[in-house]
Enzyme design. Structure first.
Site, PDB file in Angstrom:
ATOM      1  N   VAL A 102      50.507  91.572  30.104  1.00 57.19           N
ATOM      2  CA  VAL A 102      50.963  90.219  29.835  1.00 57.19           C
ATOM      3  C   VAL A 102      50.151  89.665  28.677  1.00 57.19           C
ATOM      4  O   VAL A 102      49.013  90.092  28.447  1.00 57.19           O
ATOM      5  CB  VAL A 102      50.844  89.317  31.096  1.00 57.19           C
ATOM      6  CG1 VAL A 102      49.403  88.975  31.390  1.00 57.19           C
ATOM      7  CG2 VAL A 102      51.693  88.067  30.963  1.00 57.19           C
ATOM      8  N   CYS A 103      50.769  88.766  27.952  1.00 57.32           N
ATOM      9  CA  CYS A 103      50.112  88.100  26.839  1.00 57.32           C
ATOM     10  C   CYS A 103      49.594  89.152  25.856  1.00 57.32           C
ATOM     11  O   CYS A 103      50.285  90.126  25.572  1.00 57.32           O
ATOM     12  CB  CYS A 103      49.022  87.169  27.372  1.00 57.32           C
ATOM     13  SG  CYS A 103      48.500  85.873  26.241  1.00 57.32           S
TER      14      CYS A 103
END
Length: 187
Positions: A102-103
């Site tokens: 994520v990110c």
């Protein structure tokens, strides 16, 4: 089923916890009692970007043999994309059934050679950096490329965790976990 949650200095705590919570509920809520997980780090001491300390259960051990390897993002990724030792360690996850990030965790997967030819997403502020590892940067909350699943910015870690729950255990289990988390959003 065995999960590896990767942690490192400078990660964003919500990136980690946002997916950790729904995924570990597969076991704690009794849906999949056989699920186990490790908190894996390359170094013994890990603090998020604000100084919150985390304790790994596995240090520097290869990431091979896990069904799911999950990599959070954070400002620490900017240094780690240059750390050959960390990247070689992360690359040991290559044969896992599912790699997820994520990110800016996707920057780490890219720097470790795990994004080649695949669509991926990241925090919108890191799209240009992500293009160094894949020309197929996608502006979506969750991007599923089979054994590679990436999530957008920090808050999408919850969405990504619930998405992975659904992939692993189905929509009904996801709905029950989402309800228990009191998560009213679209994930």
């Amino acid at each position: 089923m065995k999960f590896a949650f990767v942690i490192y200095d400078g990660m964003t705590a919500l990136d980690f916890i946002g997916a950790y919570d729904p995924l570990t509920r597969l076991k704690t809520m009794g849906f999949m009692p056989e699920v186990t997980w490790d908190i894996c780090a390359y170094t013994a001491e890990v603090r998020d970007g604000s100084g919150l300390q985390f304790t790994p259960t596995r240090i520097g051990e290869p990431l091979a043999g896990y069904d799911l390897v999950y990599v959070p993002g954070g400002f620490g990724t900017r240094t780690l994309v240059q750390d050959a030792g960390f990247l070689a360690w992360l690359a040991t996850a290559r044969d896992s059934r599912c790699l997820a990030s994520v990110c800016t965790g996707s920057l780490l997967l890219g720097a470790a050679g795990l994004l080649a030819g695949r669509r991926a997403t990241s925090h919108p502020s890191a799209y240009d950096e992500l293009r160094a590892y894949t020309p197929q940067v996608v502006d979506e909350r969750v991007v599923d490329e089979g054994n590679l699943v990436t999530g957008r910015g920090v808050s999408s870690s919850i969405d990504l965790g619930l998405y992975l729950v659904e992939r692993i255990a189905g929509p009904e289990v996801k709905a029950r976990i989402k309800q228990q988390m009191d998560y009213p959003y679209g994930a």
